[in-house]
Scaffold this motif. Sequence first.
Motif, PDB file in Angstrom:
ATOM      1  N   TYR A 123      -0.951   2.079 -10.325  1.00  0.00           N
ATOM      2  CA  TYR A 123      -2.244   1.809  -9.694  1.00  0.00           C
ATOM      3  C   TYR A 123      -3.400   1.625 -10.676  1.00  0.00           C
ATOM      4  N   TYR A 353       4.270   3.724   4.765  1.00  0.00           N
ATOM      5  CA  TYR A 353       2.900   3.711   4.236  1.00  0.00           C
ATOM      6  C   TYR A 353       2.721   4.602   3.017  1.00  0.00           C
ATOM      7  N   HIS A 356       1.912   1.123  -2.045  1.00  0.00           N
ATOM      8  CA  HIS A 356       1.704  -0.329  -2.017  1.00  0.00           C
ATOM      9  C   HIS A 356       0.962  -0.796  -0.770  1.00  0.00           C
ATOM     10  N   ASN A 357      -0.053  -0.043  -0.381  1.00  0.00           N
ATOM     11  CA  ASN A 357      -0.956  -0.436   0.686  1.00  0.00           C
ATOM     12  C   ASN A 357      -2.266  -0.914   0.056  1.00  0.00           C
ATOM     13  N   THR A 358      -2.777  -2.036   0.482  1.00  0.00           N
ATOM     14  CA  THR A 358      -3.956  -2.632  -0.118  1.00  0.00           C
ATOM     15  C   THR A 358      -5.127  -1.650  -0.121  1.00  0.00           C
ATOM     16  N   GLY A 359      -5.665  -1.384  -1.306  1.00  0.00           N
ATOM     17  CA  GLY A 359      -6.825  -0.519  -1.445  1.00  0.00           C
ATOM     18  C   GLY A 359      -6.529   0.964  -1.411  1.00  0.00           C
ATOM     19  N   HIS A 448      -7.981   7.782   2.016  1.00  0.00           N
ATOM     20  CA  HIS A 448      -6.535   7.778   2.239  1.00  0.00           C
ATOM     21  C   HIS A 448      -6.209   8.375   3.600  1.00  0.00           C
TER      22      HIS A 448
END
Length: 554
Positions: A123, A353, A356-359, A448
């Motif tokens: 990340y 989830y 690799h979740n956007t943002g 998150h």
Amino acid sequence: MKKDKHVNALIIGAGASGGVMAKELAIQGLSVVLLEKGEWAKYDTHNHDELISQRIGELAPAFGPDPKLNPRLQILPNGKKIFTRPTEWSYSHIASCVGSGTVSYGAMGWRFMPEDFRMRSTYGTLEGSTLEDWPISYEELEPFYEKAEWEIGVSGSDEGNPFAPPRKKDRPMPPFPYNSEGRLYYDTCKKMGLHPFPIPMLRNSVPYNGRGACILNRYCLGSACPVNAKNGTQNTVIPIALRTGNCQLRTGCVAAEIVTDERGKAKGVNYFDADKKGHYQSADIIILCASAMESARLLLNSKSRLFPNGAGNNNDWVGRNLQGHAYTGAKGLFEKDILDMVGPGACVAISDYNHHNTGIIGGGALTNEFNKPPYAFSQIRPAGEPGWGAEHKKFQRENFYRLSGLSGPIQEMPTFEGRVTVDPEVKDAWGIPAAALTGRPHPKNREHCQFLSEKAEAIIKAAGATKTWLNVGGGGDVVNPSQHQAGSCRMGNDPKTSVTNRYGQIHDIDNLFVADASVFVTNGGFNPVLTIMAVSFWVADYIKREWNGTRFKS
């Protein structure tokens, strides 16, 4: 002060890591003393009576420690000190008994994912955070995950979970079947294109290692097991250690200070026995397995000429990067009963989830929840519902079997200022400076939690809930590792930015080790107990290889 007979290894804490360490060193032939603050826990005194065993409100926590003897503090951003006790969420309570939390836990037996060991590489850097890679990889730890799964006992299956980390050997026991709630979420998730699978559990789904199978009690989390089918160190590795004749377990003992010599080596530990009498136990090696809060506290309280700020703390990293798990999720009301109360409740999960979740950095797993007994259920209400009176009772009667939830932990972002310290004025009943929490949670944590809670709500709505609401965690003024504390004695290759090396060995004191979740660099998006056990097996393997038969190599 009484001087006890010298031993090869002294282990502080008989929980998930300490039990593993004691067994590994004792069967290797080392003489071992295992110090535990608490006593043996028994089902007769830790049963499923909610008011007795959960010890709600002002009563002491069922598995210790005693609130009157063990104060802690939170230090707010304005400098104000707040006293906190084990009966309060802000205490960051760890059970105090042989086996520690492995006696009463929900017993989810997760492996971390490969990305969890490479968070910075995955990340990048994050402003305001000490996010970093572990100095060890998933591939290096994989054999020790396998060892933990087979020696402690894990049930489960990776079938249906394309996100499962690679493994060389299946778990020793098949998964538990889904209860009615679990089947509902399994079917719903499949229709949504998600990937549900059974939660891996440190519980016997079939008879295993001489103990019977789980009888599916409805209330498991927070209680001891009546049939000894929930697997912890108290009923697996610690008995093996004791049977060797090489391990002495001393309960009711409180470690006060690690003593170092004029060269900076660890010589032994000053501790108090169950009668509060002082002892000095010398040892060739000392291993801290007392939890992220208490292992750091012991190091900080162990001051000497060479370590004026505490043992191993000349670079001021002991206690820092403290993390827990912010739990988050959603709940929903259904028009018909969906709970059958088959225990322990939690049985189905998704890991879609987790990375690799956007943002989002990391993420977390989602599972259905453990069964709530009546008093705990009475604390769960959607906004606007009264918390007392006739309407409160009506809600309790009508919705006990109709309220359902999905929740999970998110990876908290470590920070340099999020830490445990020791207070110069407040002391416990043994005169030892108390632990104090300080530093704000990273703002990313709340983001998150919002993300994962919204995902949980979408599944609950798709399952047919008529009313839903979010339970978003991750806030607060002070870092609060009340769930799954970790990170206070970070392992790393650079002594300037870590406390131990990759084997849990204190950089400045080569015969002093940390083998609990204190060494975690990041805490994963899962319950961490199996990783704690695997890390302890990893550290023990190194110690055994470096032991030359009479002393530790240095």
